[in-house]
Design an enzyme around this catalytic site. Sequence first.
Site, mmCIF file in Angstrom:
data_model
loop_
_atom_site.group_PDB
_atom_site.id
_atom_site.type_symbol
_atom_site.label_atom_id
_atom_site.label_comp_id
_atom_site.label_asym_id
_atom_site.label_seq_id
_atom_site.Cartn_x
_atom_site.Cartn_y
_atom_site.Cartn_z
ATOM 1 N N CYS A 71 0.864 -1.461 -0.056
ATOM 2 C CA CYS A 71 -0.187 -0.127 0.057
ATOM 3 C C CYS A 71 0.956 1.327 -0.124
ATOM 4 O O CYS A 71 1.722 1.485 1.044
ATOM 5 C CB CYS A 71 -0.842 -0.002 1.275
ATOM 6 N N CYS A 74 0.484 3.571 3.292
ATOM 7 C CA CYS A 74 1.179 2.916 4.064
ATOM 8 C C CYS A 74 2.840 3.078 4.374
ATOM 9 O O CYS A 74 3.290 3.543 5.186
ATOM 10 C CB CYS A 74 0.686 1.109 4.081
#
Length: 834
Positions: A71, A74
Amino acid sequence: MSRFADHIGLPQKVASVTRVLVCFLLIFPSITGAGLYTASDQILVLTPQNVNSALINSTAAVVVEFYASWCGHCVHFSPVYKSLARDIKEWKPAVYLAAIDCAENMEVCRDYGISGYPSIKFFNAYSTNASMGKYIRGFNRDLRVLRQLIIDRMEAHEEPAPPACPPLEPISQAEITSFFETNTVEYLALIFEESTSYVGKEVTLDLLQFDNVSVRRVLRSEEALVSQLGVTEFPSCYLYYPGGNATRLQVQIEARTFYSYALQRLPGVVRFGKPKPLSTDLFTNNTVEPWRAFNSSRVYMADLESALSYSLRVELSSTAVFKGDALSALKGYIAVLAKYFPGRPMVTNLLKSLDSWLKAQDGAEVSYSDLREVLDLPAQVPNSGLPAVVRWVGCQGSKPHLRRYPCGVWTLFHVLTVQAQRSNESDASQPQEVLKAVRDYVKQFFGCRECAEHFVAMATEGLREVKTLSGAVTWLWTRHNRVNNRLAGALSEDPHFPKIQWPSPTMCPTCHGVKPNGEHSWETDQVLAFLVSHFASDRLLPDYLVDESELLAQQRKTHEANVLITQKRAERKAREAGESVAEPAVSQPPAEELGMEEEEEEEEEEEEEGEEGEGGPEEPVVEMGGMGKEEKAAAPAAVLDKMAAESAPAGGGVVRGRWRSLRKPGAAGPRPRDAQEDIVDLDSFVNQHFKNKALRAAAAATAVRGRTLQRKVEPEPGPVFGLRMELDLGLGMVGLEPVEPGAEPGARQQQRLWLKKRELSDDTAFMADGDKADRWYVENPRGGRLISVLNVGFSRLDISLCVVLYLLSSMCLMAMYLFFKNRLRIRRVKVSLP
């Protein structure tokens, strides 16, 4: 689109970069498998194996980030989460930070209802199996906001609350009055603030791990106490004492970081479980290694030389041979030291000579012994040396196992980066030169392997960001502070010198600042100026250094002694080599010289001893041979003299051996002897010529002290032993009969020629009568050979013991056989009964 993008509202440019990063991570999945966090980030990494034990029935609250390593959001948020972990490190054990990679542990994340990344949940202390955690929403990349959201969850915590969590609610005047009646702390810190402020709560949690001090909030609405103490600024901090007196805590800026630092440094305030700092008087009374007074705001050359000596003489010594990456790391490290170490002339001369020596080594390997020889005996470069004495000053610890080398090596690295920055201000072509050398040295040679792994991980993460020499200085400083934060409170921390974010506000006030939101900030330009000034070569203090003249004088003495030892060793090797070259091969004695009597041999030995006594001191002995007696008698005197001269040792040794038989007795000398038999002493023969093979065979025949093995053999033509003679002697030692080429098997006459006499004498000989034994050997050649094999090295008692043990073992086996036979017979009889 994940929920995180809604919370933050990323700009379009950042969003596009994120999409590119996501595509990159999807194309290279192997990069994503490692996760975004490690234990060195002070974040608990959750897995299916430990998630239940960490979240269920825990005594602490846990904040968990659920993320996916692929991600992009992230990845962008991970530095913020790492910074948060370092920022609230002191809040343990009330609250912990954890993270789990849902890309690798999808089932765990599904069980906790995670559908988007990154997601942060707060788990109360003593959570049950059914607990799903509570979402922390509205967070962004601001550390201040994240801290406040966690505090809000802590205040709203359901009972039972974490046992370690201090009270975060405001304190009243009545509670302050009776506070010291129920508490034994020395200090009560009162932080006066507005009701919406989080400073008091944060400082309270910052002091959670410290003993002898308590922190409480006082709201501005507590007018009686505010007027009593004359508080006019909010926030502000006052120290309240048992008698009712109070003094204001003096700080540079009224902010959380400055309050926490000042309160943690109060006299008597220590971490839980840590002893109180010792006074310097106790250090002075230490007779083993007296305490050296020093200025904590200065750098000492003694620390640098001690770190350098320990690095080169101890750390590198664990590698016997440098090759491959280790050799490259060694060369790079020495090159940087030779280029930038700001030491005394003798030390810099040594480092430059060591660097030149390493560059001249073209081979793939370099041994540490050769490196150490150049390090300890730099004879090729005058006035060069490095003290072997390790003498810590600014890096000394309150105990022998604290600080010292780790402190010294960090100081050395800082000095090298600053020297590189000052030496090459206009040349930034190699901004990472020192940092790469430091990284490779730590990776290959630093003794603390866990520390080395953490440092290499930091270097791998951010070293590519360094673009200038000034950036190298600040990069190493930030990583050093990160290590200090991770190790603060550890067992390796010296209570007298706690690990802090350096430089402190008292050492460099201009290095610290505050953002508009009240957060602490580093003034990078001021920090760089401070580092360049602090580690400058012209500010290094020379106190406690080893005297240079004494060191060089001692080094010269050591060098002269080593040269003398080397010369003596070379002379001894040359002498031994000359003796081994002059030593002739042992020839077979003529047949008529066999059977020499022991008395005549003893007389010859006595005569030789007398000659040695008359001739002066003992000299190297050279045995001469290679000619039969008849050949020597027929040889001209010139030839004999020439052979004697060639066989003589270089040192003028005495020539001995069979050449003595050619000497003619004088008129007044002893009567001439008849031609005597020479004995081939197999023991000395083996020791001199057949150390590898025949020595082991002879050891079996001479195991009993005092035994001698003599044998008469048929003479062989030629001056030296051939391969067949070596094999014959080896066979004779174990009692086997050598076969003469061309001889008929079993020819009695040939056997008698080869084996005329075999005598084995000992106090416990197998046959006491030597004549009978010889006769029995000759008449029974095959049996004699068998018996000789059996009895060489064994006495009658040995053979008797073997026979007795054999009989006893046979009787035991027979008894066992009869016992089990009868037992089986009885058992069969019982089975047959009705």
